[in-house]
Design a protein around this motif. Structure first.
Motif, mmCIF file in Angstrom:
data_model
loop_
_atom_site.group_PDB
_atom_site.id
_atom_site.type_symbol
_atom_site.label_atom_id
_atom_site.label_comp_id
_atom_site.label_asym_id
_atom_site.label_seq_id
_atom_site.Cartn_x
_atom_site.Cartn_y
_atom_site.Cartn_z
ATOM 1 N N LEU A 41 -1.735 5.379 3.308
ATOM 2 C CA LEU A 41 -1.654 5.056 4.737
ATOM 3 C C LEU A 41 -1.653 6.333 5.571
ATOM 4 N N ALA A 42 -1.027 7.391 5.061
ATOM 5 C CA ALA A 42 -0.920 8.647 5.818
ATOM 6 C C ALA A 42 -2.292 9.261 6.060
ATOM 7 N N ARG A 43 -3.206 9.031 5.144
ATOM 8 C CA ARG A 43 -4.543 9.618 5.309
ATOM 9 C C ARG A 43 -5.355 8.909 6.389
ATOM 10 N N GLY A 44 -4.954 7.671 6.700
ATOM 11 C CA GLY A 44 -5.583 6.958 7.810
ATOM 12 C C GLY A 44 -7.020 6.585 7.569
ATOM 13 N N ILE A 99 0.860 -1.194 0.000
ATOM 14 C CA ILE A 99 0.000 0.000 0.000
ATOM 15 C C ILE A 99 0.894 1.241 0.000
ATOM 16 N N LYS A 100 0.473 2.258 -0.771
ATOM 17 C CA LYS A 100 1.260 3.496 -0.852
ATOM 18 C C LYS A 100 1.261 4.235 0.482
ATOM 19 N N LEU A 101 2.418 4.824 0.824
ATOM 20 C CA LEU A 101 2.536 5.597 2.066
ATOM 21 C C LEU A 101 1.526 6.747 2.097
ATOM 22 N N GLY A 102 1.282 7.352 0.922
ATOM 23 C CA GLY A 102 0.342 8.472 0.855
ATOM 24 C C GLY A 102 -1.054 8.064 1.296
#
Ligand SMILES: Cc1cc2nc3c(=O)[nH]c(=O)nc-3n(C[C@H](O)[C@H](O)[C@H](O)COP(=O)(O)OP(=O)(O)OC[C@H]3O[C@@H](n4cnc5c(N)ncnc54)[C@H](O)[C@@H]3O)c2cc1C
Lengths: 382, 99
Positions: free
Chosen positions: B92-95, B87-90
């Motif tokens: 995951l960052a959005r949660g 999964i892209k970090l971007g």
């Protein structure tokens, strides 16, 4: 089955393997290393494997500085046929508050006194070193170009193979269950595969070292603490140095293979042996790292895992003899930075165990500092 | 199989596609006595790539069994770790809040 040995090393991480190699190199004839699972199954195989000289206390600066010097020639010294993948592309420690700026300048003063080539860099200079870094809110950073990264599996394998060539016997999937004594003196070890009689035992068992010491009635202030970490898919080179922020409690580094390793220090972590992985960690790390390095938004995470720090009250390792139990030695409590210190620690421990004059006095790392209150509190830890 | 032919086949047989690990490398490590899947993973990166061993673990276990004479069911697999798929970090960052 009862065997005998001249010295026994407990723990098959980087510290145990380096100590076993050095014991054999210094002429100790029959050395046995005992590991509960497989080599690197503990913190060593789970760590970020970053190496840096930029510390805030003299004991840590010295051990890291001299270990890094040894890593530069380690493949030759150990005649390793592979590569330990040592890359020196620096560490950038970011300062986000006035207090950090002050602390970092104090650290640089200490580092320069010890011959460590670190320097202060402005946000503009930071941008030159890491063009992808978002410098919003950044006061500056310290940078040391000699810091870097190694492959922890290969580095441990290099020590283990060299140790074996010198005659060290490595017993994996063997757990130490007791430490028999003769009055106070160490008599040997009891394991799941039998007894080994020996006058010299060293515990290099990471977070489990406290349990081992308890077997001989000694209580060491070493606490386990979970630290989570993740790795991404490999991509083209985007980031030279390790980027570390004590403000965010994060670190991030692109390893030679191309993947990014990143982790987070969680101040709410309970001190126990829990090694589960959480969704919360993924989310928080991703949020913080993509703020600092927006270019990583498009990079995919492939795996997350966790490992245990072996923390001490001053975040400085405990090295040396345990005076109450002649023949028993400890090298543990590395508090999240034991990989980078192992080359020198392995050498010092072997010297001390064999009654030789160590390269430098190691009293300052001794366990009695906790009773005496002469602590070395390390300020620069994630 | 004749030794020579076998060696040739080894060179071209890819066990781990993600990390480009060929059969020959696996054999050289097994012949050094490293027959533990966890150790092979750490030293050769087999199973560490984007597919996380979904393709190669069974092949690797079969190869260890064949060369050591063990029953394949006795070869212990490595611990499977999250995430189930990259999964892209971007993202995951959005949660949780944005999905
Ligand atoms: C997420 C994370 C990131 C880290 N990042 C870094 C970093 O960037 N740089 C750095 O320098 N350090 C880092 N560290 C710290 C580093 O991993 C450790 O300090 C170092 O690996 C310690 O090595 P060791 O040999 O002392 O312990 P370990 O590698 O933990 O080895 C101890 C071994 O002892 C064995 N053992 C325990 N009990 C017994 C028993 N009763 N009988 C037999 N065997 C036993 C265990 O199975 C284990 O293999 C990190 C740690 C973690 C968890």
């Amino acid at each position: 089955m009862t065997k005998t040995a001249d010295a026994v090393v407990i723990g098959g991480g980087i510290v145990g393997c380096a100590t076993a190699y050095n014991l054999a190199k210094l002429g100790c004839k029959k050395v046995v290393l005992v590991e509960e699972k497989y080599l690197t199954s503990g913190a060593t195989g789970r760590c970020g494997a970053g190496v840096r000289m930029q510390w805030g206390t003299e004991p840590n600066c010295i051990l890291a500085r001299d270990s890094i010097k040894m890593l530069e020639n380690l493949e030759e010294e150990l005649e390793y046929p592979g590569s330990i993948e040592f890359k020196q592309s620096g560490y950038l420690l970011l300062a986000y508050t006035e207090k950090m700026v002050e602390q970092f300048h104090m650290n640089i003063g200490l580092q320069h006194r010890l011959g460590i080539p670190s320097c202060w860099v402005t946000p503009e200079e930071v941008k030159e070193i890491v063009p992808h870094l978002n410098t919003q809110g950044l006061h500056g950073a310290t940078y040391c170009p000699k810091d870097g990264h190694c492959n922890p599996f290969k580095t441990t394998d290099a020590y283990a193979q060299a140790a074996k060539r010198l005659g060290v016997e490595i017993l994996t999937y063997t757990k130490v269950t007791d430490l028999p004594r003769n009055s106070d003196k160490i008599k040997g070890i009891e394991t799941t595969a039998g007894i080994i009689e020996t006058p010299l035992v060293i515990a290099c068992a990471g977070a489990y070292t406290r349990q081992l010491a308890r077997l001989v009635g000694v209580d060491l202030p070493i606490y386990p603490e979970r630290h989570q970490i993740l790795v991404t898919e490999p991509v083209e080179p985007l980031l030279g140095p390790m980027v570390m922020s004590f403000y965010h409690g994060t670190y991030c580094q692109q390893v030679p293979h191309g993947g990014f390793l990143m982790g987070l220090g969680d101040p709410h972590e309970v001190k126990d042996f829990n090694e589960d992985s959480t969704w919360q960690f993924l989310h928080e790390t991703a949020a913080k790292i993509t703020f600092m390095l927006p270019v990583l938004k498009e990079v995919r995470v492939v795996r997350q895992w966790s490992g245990l720090y072996d923390l001490t009250p001053d975040k400085t390792q405990i090295l040396g003899a345990i005076p109450e139990v002649p023949g028993f030695f400890v090298a543990a409590g590395f508090s999240g930075h034991g990989f980078m210190m192992a080359p020198v620690v392995g050498k010092l421990m072997a010297e001390v165990m064999l009654g030789l004059e160590p390269q430098y006095p190691i009293e300052m790392y001794g366990v009695k500092r906790f009773a005496e209150g002469s602590l070395y509190v390390e300020p620069s830890v994630v | 199989m004749a030794g020579k032919e076998y060696a040739k086949e080894e060179e071209f047989t890819i066990i781990c596609r993600c990390e480009d690990v060929i059969l020959e490398e696996i054999h050289s490590f097994i012949s050094r006595g490293i027959t533990d899947m966890e150790q092979l993973k750490r030293l050769l990166r087999v199973g560490m790539g984007p597919c996380q061993g979904r393709t190669c673990s069974a092949l690797l276990a079969g190869e260890i069994a064949r060369t050591t004479g063990k029953y394949v069911g006795d070869i212990k697999f490595t611990t499977f770790r999250p995430l189930a798929a990259p999964i892209k970090l971007g993202i995951l960052a959005r949660g949780e809040s944005h999905d």
